[in-house]
Design a protein around this motif. Structure first.
Motif, mmCIF file in Angstrom:
data_model
loop_
_atom_site.group_PDB
_atom_site.id
_atom_site.type_symbol
_atom_site.label_atom_id
_atom_site.label_comp_id
_atom_site.label_asym_id
_atom_site.label_seq_id
_atom_site.Cartn_x
_atom_site.Cartn_y
_atom_site.Cartn_z
ATOM 1 N N GLU A 67 0.852 -1.191 0.000
ATOM 2 C CA GLU A 67 0.000 0.000 0.000
ATOM 3 C C GLU A 67 0.883 1.235 0.000
ATOM 4 O O GLU A 67 1.749 1.396 0.865
ATOM 5 N N HIS A 68 0.671 2.103 -0.970
ATOM 6 C CA HIS A 68 1.485 3.313 -1.067
ATOM 7 C C HIS A 68 1.270 4.186 0.155
ATOM 8 O O HIS A 68 0.167 4.334 0.649
ATOM 9 N N ARG A 69 2.360 4.742 0.655
ATOM 10 C CA ARG A 69 2.271 5.621 1.822
ATOM 11 C C ARG A 69 3.281 6.748 1.682
ATOM 12 O O ARG A 69 4.292 6.603 1.003
ATOM 13 N N ASN A 70 2.983 7.849 2.323
ATOM 14 C CA ASN A 70 3.908 8.972 2.383
ATOM 15 C C ASN A 70 4.415 9.079 3.806
ATOM 16 O O ASN A 70 3.634 9.147 4.752
ATOM 17 N N VAL A 71 5.720 9.072 3.938
ATOM 18 C CA VAL A 71 6.337 9.125 5.267
ATOM 19 C C VAL A 71 7.245 10.339 5.307
ATOM 20 O O VAL A 71 8.168 10.462 4.506
ATOM 21 N N HIS A 72 6.990 11.238 6.236
ATOM 22 C CA HIS A 72 7.816 12.436 6.373
ATOM 23 C C HIS A 72 8.215 12.599 7.831
ATOM 24 O O HIS A 72 7.489 12.185 8.729
ATOM 25 N N VAL A 73 9.354 13.204 8.045
ATOM 26 C CA VAL A 73 9.806 13.516 9.399
ATOM 27 C C VAL A 73 9.797 15.030 9.551
ATOM 28 O O VAL A 73 10.547 15.730 8.872
ATOM 29 N N GLY A 74 8.927 15.532 10.422
ATOM 30 C CA GLY A 74 8.872 16.976 10.656
ATOM 31 C C GLY A 74 8.165 17.716 9.534
ATOM 32 O O GLY A 74 7.720 17.159 8.539
ATOM 33 N N GLN A 75 8.060 19.011 9.696
ATOM 34 C CA GLN A 75 7.427 19.876 8.725
ATOM 35 C C GLN A 75 8.475 20.738 8.048
ATOM 36 O O GLN A 75 9.394 21.239 8.687
ATOM 37 N N GLU A 76 8.317 20.918 6.748
ATOM 38 C CA GLU A 76 9.250 21.735 5.994
ATOM 39 C C GLU A 76 8.568 23.028 5.577
ATOM 40 O O GLU A 76 7.398 23.038 5.225
ATOM 41 N N VAL A 77 9.311 24.116 5.624
ATOM 42 C CA VAL A 77 8.774 25.411 5.222
ATOM 43 C C VAL A 77 9.611 25.942 4.067
ATOM 44 O O VAL A 77 10.746 25.547 3.858
ATOM 45 N N GLY A 78 9.020 26.834 3.310
ATOM 46 C CA GLY A 78 9.764 27.412 2.204
ATOM 47 C C GLY A 78 8.902 27.517 0.969
ATOM 48 O O GLY A 78 7.892 26.828 0.835
ATOM 49 N N ALA A 79 9.258 28.399 0.066
ATOM 50 C CA ALA A 79 8.504 28.585 -1.151
ATOM 51 C C ALA A 79 9.036 27.644 -2.229
ATOM 52 O O ALA A 79 9.299 26.489 -1.971
ATOM 53 N N GLU A 80 9.208 28.151 -3.437
ATOM 54 C CA GLU A 80 9.727 27.341 -4.528
ATOM 55 C C GLU A 80 11.239 27.491 -4.648
ATOM 56 O O GLU A 80 11.805 28.532 -4.321
ATOM 57 N N LEU A 81 11.879 26.467 -5.133
ATOM 58 C CA LEU A 81 13.318 26.490 -5.340
ATOM 59 C C LEU A 81 13.649 27.469 -6.463
ATOM 60 O O LEU A 81 13.200 27.289 -7.596
ATOM 61 N N PRO A 82 14.413 28.529 -6.175
ATOM 62 C CA PRO A 82 14.704 29.552 -7.185
ATOM 63 C C PRO A 82 15.510 28.994 -8.360
ATOM 64 O O PRO A 82 16.427 28.200 -8.182
ATOM 65 N N ASP A 83 15.158 29.446 -9.561
ATOM 66 C CA ASP A 83 15.832 28.950 -10.763
ATOM 67 C C ASP A 83 17.330 29.247 -10.754
ATOM 68 O O ASP A 83 18.130 28.429 -11.224
ATOM 69 N N ASP A 84 17.707 30.427 -10.237
ATOM 70 C CA ASP A 84 19.134 30.753 -10.252
ATOM 71 C C ASP A 84 19.920 29.851 -9.304
ATOM 72 O O ASP A 84 21.085 29.525 -9.560
ATOM 73 N N ASP A 85 19.282 29.410 -8.232
ATOM 74 C CA ASP A 85 19.945 28.480 -7.324
ATOM 75 C C ASP A 85 20.056 27.090 -7.947
ATOM 76 O O ASP A 85 21.057 26.388 -7.733
ATOM 77 N N VAL A 86 19.042 26.695 -8.709
ATOM 78 C CA VAL A 86 19.109 25.418 -9.423
ATOM 79 C C VAL A 86 20.296 25.423 -10.381
ATOM 80 O O VAL A 86 21.112 24.484 -10.401
#
Length: 244
Positions: free
Chosen positions: A202-221
């Motif tokens: 059965e597919h499941r999503n497992v995460h540890v903690g909460q993440e904050v932040g907007a979108e990954l900036p193109d210039d940083d990519v």
């Protein structure tokens, strides 16, 4: 017992689905996992590595039944001397390494540390000027929290791993495959470890903690892809894996 040895370790990488893999494997009755997911034994600099006492490590596992025993501490692939210590502990050990696009991995890592209150600087600063913080770290040049860029040099890390263990004792997986369709990935793990198939998953999503932040900036990519270009080419030569 003197012949006790853990059979496998999920040794990397952070923010690449190791928690999900650990959770899935916990459903397999043939596999006995450590009491806590991240044991952090082979990266413990307080251990006397000239004559290590494995008692505290083995205490993380139950030994009353026949099983394939393993744990998942994703810093091992990155942390200096961890892989060497693992190979010395059990030359026959099997290592599983989960990989993820290193740019996405760095971004997810930063979001996690920001949400925890450990990181207070913006991502763009962290992957540029912030890397200098590792020069003040102990051991020199590595850091448990601020290693956003450094943990993503997979080619270098995998090459080191292949110098220590035969390739047939290493299974490389991609986080995206486990996330999208876990069944085939878990079948590959079971075959690698010699464990019976888990059957329907059965597919499941497992995460540890909460993440904050907007979108990954193109210039940083673009900046990070340039930094990783040579190492990604090395990874592709070694393993055939490429993320872009």
């Amino acid at each position: 017992m003197a012949d006790r040895r853990v059979n496998f370790i999920v040794a990397g990488v952070q923010k690449a689905g190791t928690t999900a893999l650990y959770d899935y494997l916990s459903d397999n009755p043939r596999i006995a996992l450590s009491r806590v997911k991240e044991v952090h034994f082979f990266d413990d600099e307080t251990v006397d590595w000239a004559a290590p006492d494995y008692g505290t490590y083995h205490a993380q596992f139950e030994w009353e039944r026949q099983a394939i025993r393993g744990e998942a501490t994703p810093i091992y692939l990155y942390w200096p001397r961890s892989l060497e210590r693992i190979a010395a502990y059990n030359p026959a050990i099997q290592l599983i390494v989960m990989l993820r696009d290193p740019v996405e991995r760095a971004w997810s890592h930063w979001r996690m540390e920001t949400s925890r209150g450990v990181e207070t600087h913006p991502f763009s600063w962290c992957i540029r000027q912030g890397r200098r913080r590792l020069f003040d770290a102990e051991p020199w040049g590595v850091h448990r929290e601020f290693s956003y860029v450094e943990r993503g040099f997979y080619g270098e890390q995998v090459e080191r791993l292949f110098r220590l263990l035969p390739r047939e004792q290493v299974l490389l997986l991609q986080a995206e495959d486990l996330r999208r369709e876990p069944g085939p990935t878990l079948d590959a793990v079971g075959e690698f470890l010699g464990a019976p198939p888990q059957g329907a998953v059965e597919h499941r999503n497992v995460h540890v903690g909460q993440e904050v932040g907007a979108e990954l900036p193109d210039d940083d990519v673009a900046y990070l892809r340039d930094i990783y270009a040579e190492d990604m080419a090395r990874l592709a030569r070694l393993t055939g894996i490429s993320f872009w």
